[in-house]
Every structure is written in C-alpha cells, then in structure tokens.
Enzyme design. Sequence first.
Site: not given
Ligand code: GLN
Length: 476
Positions: A81, A157, A181
């Site tokens: 990532k 994400s 995410s």
């Molecule tokens: N979707 C969640 C957010 O927008 C979690 C994101 C994540 O785990 N990095 O913050």
Amino acid sequence: MDIRDLSVRELSEALEKKELSSEEITRAYLKAIENDEASSEPIHAYVSVRPEDALAMAREADKKRATGQATKLTGIPIAIKDNINVKGYETTCSSKILKGYIASYDATVIEKLIRDHGMVMLGKTNMDEFAMGSSTETSAYGVTRNPFDRTRVPGGSSGGSAAAVGGKLAPVALGSDTGGSIRQPAAFCGCVGLKPTYGTVSRYGLVAFASSLDQIGPITRTVEDAAWVYEAMAGHDPKDATSLSYTPSFTLKGDLKGVRVGVPREFILEGLDPTIKENLDTLIHTLERVGATVVEVSLPHSEYAVPTYYVVATAEASSNLERYDGVKYGYRAQASSLSEMYVKTRSEGFGAEVKRRIMLGTYVLSAGYYDAYYLKALKVRTLIKQDFQRVFEKVDVILGPTTPTPPFRLGEKVSDPIAMYLSDIYTISANLAGIPAISLPSGWTQEGLPIGMQLMGDTLAEHKLLDIAYGIEHVK
Ligand code: GLN
C-alpha cells in the site's frame, strides 16, 4: 497450472521444489499488471510499478534459494500500500501533496518482509487519499475498480491492495487498517484481510493517519497465507513506541468443535443487506452442525462506534497531517510569502475528504469543544472496549458481517460522506478496542459479488482467531 492461481503456500512449495523460479512468478505478475493497465476498464490496482527493480529483487531471491538462505517467503511477490515507506520509492498516499516524495528509509515491515525474508515488491498500490475513505475513489491517481465487477468499487482505503489480490495481480498485499481499511476491501474483493492487535506490527514507516488506531496487516487468498505473512512481520520494534513484545506463531488445525462463537445482536441492523444476512445465517448453521456453540451476545455501545471513530480519527489526523506544509515533503505551491505558500500548498495539495477531516479534527480539539467532543469520544471508546472484554469472558470469537452491503457502484456514495462512513459500521469498533479481526470470503451474491464475514478476537488472541478462521475456511 496458472502461476497466478497459486496461493503463497503453493508458490513457496513450487519454489522449494524448483518447479518455479521467483523470476518466472514475478514476470507472470508484471505481465498481468501491464495487460490490466492497457485494458479498456483496468482494475488499476497500482499507483507505481518498477518492473526492472522487481525482477532484480526476484533474481536476488532465486540466488538466496540456490544458496540455502531462503525462508518460506523468499521470492514470493507482494504488493505494498502506498502509505508504507520503501527506501528510494515514491510514497504518495495517493495524494497530490506527496507527489514526488521519495522515502528515505524502509518501514519496519519492509525491512522484515523484503530485506530479511526476500519477498519481491511488485509495486505500490492505490488507496483512498491518506487512507481516508471506503472506496478508493478519493485517490488523486484515478479510481481502482472491483475485479469482479468493473462498475463497482473495490472498497477502501486499501482498495488497490485488495483488488490486486482479488484480481490476481499479486498473491499477497499489505494494507493498513484504521477503521476497516483492510477488512472492508478484502470483503469486497473476495480476499482474506487481517487487522492485527494494535501494537503487534510496527507502525514505523507507515504514514500516520490516526496513530492510536492504525495497524498494518496482510491481504491474502487464504487464512494460512495471512498467518505466514503476519508471523513474518509482527514482533517488537524499538522504533515504534506503541509496539508490543509479542511474537506470533501458528499451527493451524481448524477444529471447530466446542468453539464458542458470539453473534452481537446489535450487528443485525435494519440496513443489513438481506443476502448478507442470509449468508450469516447459513454460516451459523454450518458452525452449529460441526459442533461449535453459537450464542447471541451484546455490544451495547456499538451504536456509538462510528461517531466516536470520526471524532478520535479526525482529531489525530488533523495533528498528523500538519506536517504537510510544502516545506518538508512533496508538493509545493508557488507563492510570494511563506504563509501564502503554506495555505496554497495545503489548499491545492489535499483533496476534499482530507480537508473535511482536518477541519473536523481541528474543531473537536479546539479549546471550547475539546471536552464536549474529543474527551467524550475517548470515554465512549473505553466503554466500547469494555463491551468487548465482557463478551470475551464468554466466547472465543465474535462473528458478524464485515460490511452491511455488497460492493457498491462507483460514484454511488462519493457525494454522501455519511453513507460512506456507515459502510465501516461493523469494522470500526475493533480499531477502537485495539483487538484483532479478520474478514473471510463467504460466498457470493446472485450477481457474482463477493461477500465477507468478520471474526473478531480478544487482544493478542490471534492464534485462536486464525485457527477458527482456518476452520471456517475449510468447513464449507
Ligand atoms: N473508511 C474509514 C475511514 O474513512 C477507515 C479508513 C481506514 O481504515 N484507513 O476513515
């Protein structure tokens, strides 16, 4: 045999028996990535790929194998990532503000997996900007599509990482999980995604979003693969002040007899898609059939998980993202004074979702509102943690859906932040509590979209969590 159908374990065995070389495996993946990018509706899992460097790493790994210096992961390709630093490579976090920023050091996970074990980095994967989002649509470098339906999102994400593994553009990938995410995109792309106990994997070299919630973990095709990679990347790191002394080691048996499984009644929400509910019910029956005990449990504060998260996470993000000022990293706007440069750099460099969170986070931390929002959220976080502690006195794992719906359409939720935030309703509480959780593939919808089920375990009970996950993976 198609190389790209093989799991990490199968690749490792083929390497060991000299049926395949790392160079051959790496070439097969590089070719697939190239073909995908050239297609009319690409998955577009990667933001950067350096084929020559990947092949050089593969040849190095083949040499290690030939001279008996290999571990089981040596020569296996991996996608990373783009919020994890790899020395000499660009780290963009899929943001314009970090364009051109070249990492000057390796994250600890990179040191372990790539430098020590000799895994081969295929490339850096696309993500929501600074890991803020659930669909990978906030990336400044184009959307990633779901490998099973190109009109739908891969989740986020870590959408690039999950789409790479689900779309056979990598056998394994690293993601980061602050509120879901790793698990939510794994569920959307038919993969296994593990969010480890907070502190078991070093965050050194992971670009901070919300430091008290962030955790790196693997996205794989199988539970065993996740266990292998997790074993290799976990462990105490003096460079991360929140790092724990815990060295996991797994022998997966998958015996489900006598296992106590709790299903929180709060997870059966009105918004839960009926196909996913049905899938959960089927899984519960299967578990009972093989001798597990399934009981209803209660996590009374779970309705506050999403709002609590959006106070804690944005507060931490507003502080962490302060450093992107045009001086130290990446993008710098043209301006006639220093303060104008700061303002223009941040206005032009950050996307809308990141700005929304910085403003929200600054607000909840500000003098007049700190007690009412931030402090209150910390208290609720403790209550959420206590809910879990109570439930884990009675059960071995908690089971529920990973997501309330199957993968949604591209564009469907971009202009509705609340709808987007709610797609993490089942995943966020594990981060607030710091406990480990895993998403497992659990069949398909009628339209052929993947469904994921989540298991949550007690703090540092990864061995139990993965063993039960392994059992579930094999029972069906
Ligand atoms: N979707 C969640 C957010 O927008 C979690 C994101 C994540 O785990 N990095 O913050």
